[in-house]
Design a protein around this motif. Structure first.
Motif, PDB file in Angstrom:
ATOM      1  N   VAL A  41     -12.189  -2.286   3.906  1.00  0.00           N
ATOM      2  CA  VAL A  41     -11.865  -2.011   2.507  1.00  0.00           C
ATOM      3  C   VAL A  41     -12.002  -3.306   1.708  1.00  0.00           C
ATOM      4  N   THR A  42     -12.698  -3.245   0.594  1.00  0.00           N
ATOM      5  CA  THR A  42     -12.973  -4.446  -0.186  1.00  0.00           C
ATOM      6  C   THR A  42     -11.751  -4.891  -0.987  1.00  0.00           C
ATOM      7  N   PRO A  43     -11.664  -6.174  -1.298  1.00  0.00           N
ATOM      8  CA  PRO A  43     -10.577  -6.652  -2.163  1.00  0.00           C
ATOM      9  C   PRO A  43     -10.558  -5.950  -3.524  1.00  0.00           C
ATOM     10  N   GLN A  44     -11.725  -5.591  -4.030  1.00  0.00           N
ATOM     11  CA  GLN A  44     -11.792  -4.880  -5.301  1.00  0.00           C
ATOM     12  C   GLN A  44     -11.105  -3.517  -5.207  1.00  0.00           C
ATOM     13  N   THR A  83      -1.967   2.320   7.953  1.00  0.00           N
ATOM     14  CA  THR A  83      -0.779   1.463   7.938  1.00  0.00           C
ATOM     15  C   THR A  83      -1.087   0.108   7.337  1.00  0.00           C
ATOM     16  N   ARG A  84      -2.156  -0.509   7.785  1.00  0.00           N
ATOM     17  CA  ARG A  84      -2.454  -1.878   7.358  1.00  0.00           C
ATOM     18  C   ARG A  84      -3.027  -1.959   5.947  1.00  0.00           C
ATOM     19  N   ILE A  85      -3.589  -0.858   5.458  1.00  0.00           N
ATOM     20  CA  ILE A  85      -3.974  -0.801   4.051  1.00  0.00           C
ATOM     21  C   ILE A  85      -2.722  -0.731   3.176  1.00  0.00           C
ATOM     22  N   PRO A 100     -11.812   4.647   2.824  1.00  0.00           N
ATOM     23  CA  PRO A 100     -11.272   4.621   1.451  1.00  0.00           C
ATOM     24  C   PRO A 100     -10.758   5.982   0.991  1.00  0.00           C
ATOM     25  N   GLU A 101     -11.441   7.065   1.372  1.00  0.00           N
ATOM     26  CA  GLU A 101     -10.996   8.400   0.965  1.00  0.00           C
ATOM     27  C   GLU A 101      -9.675   8.774   1.624  1.00  0.00           C
ATOM     28  N   ALA A 102      -9.519   8.412   2.903  1.00  0.00           N
ATOM     29  CA  ALA A 102      -8.266   8.686   3.602  1.00  0.00           C
ATOM     30  C   ALA A 102      -7.120   7.922   2.955  1.00  0.00           C
ATOM     31  N   ALA A 103      -7.351   6.642   2.671  1.00  0.00           N
ATOM     32  CA  ALA A 103      -6.314   5.836   2.019  1.00  0.00           C
ATOM     33  C   ALA A 103      -5.990   6.377   0.635  1.00  0.00           C
ATOM     34  N   GLU A 104      -7.010   6.777  -0.102  1.00  0.00           N
ATOM     35  CA  GLU A 104      -6.807   7.338  -1.443  1.00  0.00           C
ATOM     36  C   GLU A 104      -5.939   8.591  -1.394  1.00  0.00           C
ATOM     37  N   THR A 105      -6.151   9.441  -0.379  1.00  0.00           N
ATOM     38  CA  THR A 105      -5.367  10.656  -0.236  1.00  0.00           C
ATOM     39  C   THR A 105      -3.888  10.347  -0.006  1.00  0.00           C
ATOM     40  N   VAL A 106      -3.629   9.372   0.877  1.00  0.00           N
ATOM     41  CA  VAL A 106      -2.244   8.991   1.152  1.00  0.00           C
ATOM     42  C   VAL A 106      -1.600   8.360  -0.083  1.00  0.00           C
TER      43      VAL A 106
END
Length: 239
Positions: free
Chosen positions: A99-102, A20-22, A227-233
């Motif tokens: 998660v990095t700013p980059q 959510t916060r990502i 990062p992988e979970a966020a990438e999937t969403v």
């Protein structure tokens, strides 16, 4: 203004608030509603008859009607009701700061490149609903344009839950008593999510699958890093 509503559900400590916060950082206009803000008053939480413990993880502990009304209000008026005040924003036990700013910058670039469907613009409001019991309720289920189910195995969820210090409630602060995960949290989660696939079924002899429901994005945080979970969403939302 167009409103796109995302339901991010899953068991306690699965990683849904991290997702959510990502997402909040990736789009211009967002409103977040936390289901944890819709528990009933502390004195109205049901008591488990076997353990005599307060049962915060059953459907009866939640005010579903008020949650549904709040979601519908935002969908119609594009702002939160004036009487909605969140305690959950004070709960900071999520991994979005890992998660990095980059990486955030790269995801923003990817979203704009894949914006063929027009899902990122100044006239789009992303309404994100974060909760542990969203896709098990038919009326709630129907309010979402996208549904994400974040889950993990029993072992992982138990360790994460028992590592937490506590939770802000409507009237105070809750700390799990010893054995609470096995007595209350886990059995209540399984009872409400028998129809949803995932690693939480590993302890069971039989597994009932979601009926080929491709509308649910399944995220297994035993396998996927943050990062992988966020990438999937992100890939599912902006394919």
């Amino acid at each position: 203004m167009r409103v796109i509503t995302i339901g991010i559900s899953g068991p306690s400590c699965s990683g849904k608030t991290t997702i959510t916060r990502i997402l909040q950082q990736l789009v211009k206009k967002t409103i977040v509603i936390y289901q944890d803000d819709f528990f009933k008053p502390d004195t109205d939480i049901p008591v488990d008859p076997e353990t005599q413990l307060s049962n915060w993880d059953c459907p009866e502990a939640l005010d579903f009607e008020r949650l549904i009304q709040t979601i519908q209000y935002v969908q119609q008026h594009h702002v939160l009701p004036t009487d909605y005040h969140s305690n959950e924003v004070n709960n900071t036990h999520d991994g979005s700061d890992l998660v990095t700013p980059q990486q955030i910058s790269e995801w923003k670039k990817k979203i704009h490149q894949n914006n063929n469907a027009g899902n990122v613009d100044d006239d789009t409001l992303w309404l994100i609903v974060d909760g542990f019991m969203l896709i098990s309720d038919p009326q709630l289920y129907g309010l979402f344009d996208y549904r994400v189910f974040v889950t993990a195995s029993y072992t992982t969820l138990k360790k994460r839950r028992e590592d937490r210090q506590g939770y802000h409630t409507l009237e105070g602060y809750w700390v799990d008593p010893p054995g609470y995960f096995d007595a209350i949290v886990w059995p209540e989660f399984l009872r409400a999510h028998q129809h949803v696939p995932g690693p939480h079924h590993q302890q069971q002899q039989e597994k009932q699958n979601l009926d080929d429901d491709h509308d649910v994005i399944l995220i297994d945080t035993d396998i996927l890093s943050i990062p992988e979970a966020a990438e999937t969403v992100i890939s599912a939302l902006w394919s």
